[in-house]
Design an enzyme around this catalytic site. Structure first.
Site, PDB file in Angstrom:
ATOM      1  N   GLY A 158      -9.454 -28.637   2.660  1.00  0.00           N
ATOM      2  CA  GLY A 158     -10.525 -29.630   2.621  1.00  0.00           C
ATOM      3  C   GLY A 158     -11.422 -29.536   1.401  1.00  0.00           C
ATOM      4  N   GLU A 159     -12.264 -28.505   1.364  1.00  0.00           N
ATOM      5  CA  GLU A 159     -13.233 -28.393   0.273  1.00  0.00           C
ATOM      6  C   GLU A 159     -12.685 -27.878  -1.060  1.00  0.00           C
ATOM      7  OE1 GLU A 159     -16.250 -27.310   3.739  1.00  0.00           O
ATOM      8  OE2 GLU A 159     -14.101 -27.068   3.466  1.00  0.00           O
TER       9      GLU A 159
END
Length: 333
Positions: free
Chosen positions: A287-288
């Site tokens: 995700g990040e």
């Protein structure tokens, strides 16, 4: 004058919470027709966790992706899945769902082994069919037939699972510990064009290589890399909360600027698969990680283009022009 430059940004990122309990649970119910009800607490907020976790369950049970019906983030029905944050849901909730599927599958494997008169570890479930490894002479049967045999004996094909990464908290004195179950790694290269007259920085290309463990859904991973890179561009070039005497001066998107579709460059995603031993089928979060190195790579690319080291974000035209003017004054001395 417009000048071009290239910048590199690298990062590693811990998946999940920092040495704190980080569990998730899941329920699986394999129905008579071979379809599956999957209950997970993970909240899909656009990252595609419902899809990825359904794929993991389908792979384990030997059914199709379309066979899996997902109920997620329903506090009346689903077990706790923890926060959709820290790039953790594929890794943590994915493991929980996989364990739940494996518990349900053990009932099927025992029944299929009895049907074929072989050991359980010789049974193969795939594409809703069941057979014995390296024994084509024994023929095959269907998943629904095995389920029917279970039902005739009163056996339920249900499973539950939960997963909590193996971590230890950080020592208050030394900072030592094992805060994450696994880590994501990435390197990104950015090409920019800097207008030295206006201070405008345009990102032309982003090349993003990410170690994702095993890629459960490559298209979704590319989407996350592209989305995270765009958010990283916002951090690097335009997003800034301004305040004065406690009042926010940028309360809307008219004043708090984010990249638009016209600003997004070509993002060249490179998926690096290095299976994670503790992940579901080797997968881990993504995700990040594409957000984190982007702004640093942009700052390095600006330095490569015009020789100015920017140490404060975002790199707005006004901020960069001041630095360029300071550079000229220092050179003239």
């Amino acid at each position: 004058m417009k000048k071009r430059g290239y910048g590199l940004g690298c990062m590693y990122y811990g998946i999940g919470n920092t040495g704190l309990p980080n569990p998730a649970g899941a329920f699986v119910d394999l129905l008579d027709d071979g379809s599956v009800n999957l209950y997970i607490g993970a909240a899909d907020i656009g990252q595609g966790s419902n899809t990825a976790i359904a794929q993991l369950v389908a792979e384990e049970l030997g059914v199709t992706f379309e066979d899996v019906r997902v109920t997620s983030a329903d506090t009346a029905l689903t077990p706790d899945g923890g926060a959709t944050s820290a790039s953790r849901q594929t890794y943590v909730s994915g493991n929980a769902a996989l364990l739940a599927a494996q518990e349900a599958k053990r009932v099927l494997m025992a029944e299929a082994a009895a049907l074929f008169a072989v050991a359980e570890d010789e049974i193969v479930f795939r594409e809703r069919r069941v057979w014995v490894k390296e024994r084509p002479d024994l023929g095959e049967t269907t998943l629904t037939e095995v389920i029917a045999c279970c039902r005739q004996k009163g056996k339920m094909t249900i499973g539950h699972g939960w997963f909590n990464p193996d971590t230890t908290g950080l020592d208050d004195e030394t900072g030592e510990g094992s805060p994450y179950g696994t880590y994501a790694f990435a390197t990104q290269i950015v090409e920019v064009e800097v207008d030295t007259e206006t201070g405008q920085v345009e990102v032309l290309h982003i090349f993003a290589a990410h170690d994702v463990g095993r890629a459960v859904n490559p298209m979704q991973i590319e989407g996350q890399i592209e989305g995270g890179s765009t958010i990283g561009m916002g951090l690097g070039l335009c997003e800034e909360v301004k305040t004065r005497e406690g009042k926010v001066l940028t309360p809307s998107f008219a004043t708090y600027l984010i990249p638009t579709a016209l600003d997004v460059p070509d993002v060249h995603s490179v998926i690096v698969e290095e299976p994670e031993a503790t992940g579901p089928f080797g997968a881990k979060g993504v995700g990040e990680p594409s957000l984190i190195p982007t702004a640093a790579a942009i700052a390095n690319a600006v330095y490569d283009a015009v020789g100015v080291r920017v140490t404060e974000l975002p790199i707005t035209p006004e901020r960069l022009l001041r630095l360029l003017q300071d550079q000229k004054q220092n050179e003239s001395k």
